[in-house]
Design a protein around this motif. Structure first.
Motif, short mmCIF file in Angstrom:
data_model
loop_
_atom_site.label_atom_id
_atom_site.label_comp_id
_atom_site.label_asym_id
_atom_site.label_seq_id
_atom_site.Cartn_x
_atom_site.Cartn_y
_atom_site.Cartn_z
N TRP A 141 0.83 -1.21 0.00
CA TRP A 141 0.00 0.00 0.00
C TRP A 141 0.87 1.26 0.00
CZ3 TRP A 141 -4.53 0.89 -1.64
CH2 TRP A 141 -5.56 -0.06 -1.53
N LYS A 150 0.68 7.28 -6.53
CA LYS A 150 -0.76 7.52 -6.75
C LYS A 150 -1.00 8.50 -7.90
CE LYS A 150 -4.93 6.66 -5.29
NZ LYS A 150 -5.61 7.06 -4.09
N GLN A 167 -2.44 7.35 -11.16
CA GLN A 167 -3.89 7.11 -11.28
C GLN A 167 -4.59 8.34 -11.86
OE1 GLN A 167 -6.89 6.89 -7.83
NE2 GLN A 167 -6.38 4.74 -8.21
N ARG A 208 -13.60 0.42 -16.23
CA ARG A 208 -12.88 -0.18 -15.09
C ARG A 208 -12.48 -1.60 -15.47
NH1 ARG A 208 -14.90 -0.64 -8.73
NH2 ARG A 208 -13.97 -2.66 -8.29
N LEU A 209 -11.19 -1.86 -15.45
CA LEU A 209 -10.68 -3.17 -15.88
C LEU A 209 -11.02 -4.25 -14.85
CD1 LEU A 209 -7.13 -2.07 -17.13
CD2 LEU A 209 -9.22 -2.33 -18.49
N LYS A 253 -16.51 -5.75 -11.17
CA LYS A 253 -17.13 -6.70 -10.21
C LYS A 253 -17.10 -8.11 -10.75
CE LYS A 253 -20.54 -3.84 -9.06
NZ LYS A 253 -21.86 -3.29 -8.69
N GLN A 313 -15.61 -10.20 -7.82
CA GLN A 313 -16.60 -10.42 -6.75
C GLN A 313 -16.96 -11.90 -6.63
OE1 GLN A 313 -20.28 -8.01 -6.91
NE2 GLN A 313 -19.36 -6.90 -5.19
N LYS A 324 -4.17 2.73 -16.93
CA LYS A 324 -5.39 2.37 -16.19
C LYS A 324 -5.13 1.17 -15.29
CE LYS A 324 -9.51 2.95 -17.83
NZ LYS A 324 -10.06 3.68 -16.68
N GLU A 331 -5.22 0.89 -11.12
CA GLU A 331 -6.18 0.01 -10.44
C GLU A 331 -5.50 -0.96 -9.48
OE1 GLU A 331 -9.01 -1.87 -12.98
OE2 GLU A 331 -9.78 0.01 -13.77
N ASP A 370 -4.80 -0.35 -6.59
CA ASP A 370 -5.48 -0.22 -5.29
C ASP A 370 -6.70 -1.14 -5.23
OD1 ASP A 370 -7.01 1.19 -7.09
OD2 ASP A 370 -7.11 3.04 -5.92
N ILE A 371 -7.37 -1.31 -6.35
CA ILE A 371 -8.51 -2.25 -6.38
C ILE A 371 -8.00 -3.67 -6.14
CG2 ILE A 371 -10.34 -3.22 -7.81
CD1 ILE A 371 -10.47 -0.54 -9.29
N THR A 425 -6.96 -4.08 -2.46
CA THR A 425 -8.15 -4.15 -1.60
C THR A 425 -8.74 -5.56 -1.65
OG1 THR A 425 -8.63 -1.81 -1.98
CG2 THR A 425 -10.44 -3.18 -1.17
N GLU A 473 -6.53 -8.12 0.17
CA GLU A 473 -6.57 -8.03 1.64
C GLU A 473 -7.55 -9.06 2.22
OE1 GLU A 473 -7.22 -4.12 3.35
OE2 GLU A 473 -7.85 -5.05 5.23
N LYS A 474 -8.57 -9.43 1.45
CA LYS A 474 -9.54 -10.42 1.98
C LYS A 474 -8.87 -11.75 2.27
CE LYS A 474 -13.31 -8.47 -0.72
NZ LYS A 474 -14.12 -8.63 -1.93
#
Lengths: 213, 154
Positions: B19, B26, B29, B38-39, B42, B46, B136, B140, B142-143, B146, B149-150
């Motif tokens: 991070w 940053k 971005q 958005r590459l 969801k 998801q 792009k 991304e 950061d996506i 994120t 992290e799960k």
């Protein structure tokens, strides 16, 4: 259709986020007259369509609460403001890509400091946020950030502090002198996101020792 | 602290460092002005099962190393950016090298599901001009972090 910023009507369009309360703010430009009006739109990153934010259309104030519209933690957002002067000139500016997980700051925790004769108990209360889980219940900071922890410090005198810390909510500084004033500070840390709250401060006096009186 | 992508475990990578490295870069971005694409959408990230996650993260990180990061280093003139860039790339390399997804037959349907997700990402990437696509995809990260992290055990 985005109008090129041809005049100095608008600047510093950005999100200010604290405990996931996301407020869009902006400043008027050097040439803005007081009767300039502002309209806000927002959208999710990756979508084409901009959505008008109800309640922030043709307003004169310079902020707009977009907390509900930007409350999905897996999404990123953009917002933009269009300023229109009485003379009909307009300018539109957009925020950087906004992620509340990354950008929100953490407010000081809510703590109850309870003085006893030779100890001080500190109870940290969970911090609720506007973010809702799938079943609708409100999430706390602890729910959102798995590595969140608390750091507590008790200033005993000019040179000596006591430290406690961890993920639990109930702490007690022991071995203190009766009838003495102490200064406690409590902060929240979220290491992965390099977040650190401002301190909650409590000034507390231990109780007098009445055992032999 | 380790990543657990289903059966695949990766130790020795500190998520906070990734991070910090991304935050130092940053500004890249902000160079992505295609806000309507958005590459890592969801449909890519998801509801990824644990079993699928090892295949998917491996495909994504390999793509980032071979296609996205490839000629970014020479663009990163600023030494602070170069250091952060190396931190990110090196850690991605460590993760990829430690991932050993099972190649057994009964895992075929799971690996296929992960492959379909990755192809969604890759197809969206290829629909853009290469320079815009790299910017792009870089923006991304950061996506991606994120989502990663799960699977991180604090």
């Amino acid at each position: 259709h985005m109008v090129e910023d041809t005049s100095n009507l608008l600047q510093h369009v950005k999100f200010q986020s604290s405990n996931f309360e996301n407020i869009l703010t902006w400043d008027s430009g050097l040439e803005s007259a007081p009767d300039t009006v502002y309209s806000v739109e927002y959208k999710r990153y990756g979508e084409r369509e901009w959505l008008a934010k109800e309640g922030c259309q043709r307003v004169t104030r310079k902020s707009c609460n977009l907390t509900m519209e930007t409350g999905n933690l897996t999404e990123l957002y953009y917002a933009r403001v269009t300023a229109t002067s009485a003379g009909g000139r307009s300018a539109t500016k957009m925020t950087d890509r906004f992620s509340s997980l990354q950008h929100t700051t953490i407010k000081p925790p809510d703590v109850t400091c309870i003085p006893k004769v030779r100890s001080i108990q500190m109870i940290v209360h969970p911090t609720s946020t506007p973010i809702r889980a799938g079943d609708g219940h409100q999430l706390t900071l602890e729910d959102i950030f798995p590595d969140l922890f608390y750091r507590l410090e008790l200033q005993v005198n000019h040179t000596y502090q006591m430290h406690l810390g961890g993920k639990q909510r109930d702490y007690e500084f022991i071995g203190l002198s009766p009838d003495t004033e102490y200064l406690g500070t409590i902060m929240i840390f979220v290491p992965t996101w390099s977040k650190e709250s401002a301190p909650y401060v409590c000034r507390v006096k231990t109780l007098p020792d009445r055992t032999w009186t | 602290q380790e990543f657990q992508f289903g059966p695949c475990r990766v130790e020795g990578v500190v998520l906070q460092e990734l991070w910090e490295a991304f935050s130092a870069m940053k500004d890249i971005q902000a160079k992505d002005n295609i806000t309507s694409v958005r590459l890592l959408r969801k449909e890519v990230l998801q509801n990824v099962s644990d079993a699928e996650s090892c295949y998917l993260i491996r495909a994504l990180l390999k793509f980032y190393l071979t296609t996205v990061f490839k000629n970014y280093l020479d663009k990163a003139a600023d030494s602070r950016i170069r250091k952060s860039f190396s931190t990110l790339a090196n850690n991605f390399f460590v993760i990829v090298s430690k991932l050993q997804p099972s190649q057994e037959n009964e895992m075929f349907s799971i690996s296929e599901s992960a492959r379909r997700r990755f192809l969604l990402f890759q197809r969206a990437f290829k629909q853009l001009d290469i320079q815009a696509a790299q910017t792009k995809a870089f923006g991304e990260v950061d996506i991606l972090l994120t989502w990663m992290e799960k699977f991180y055990q604090f």
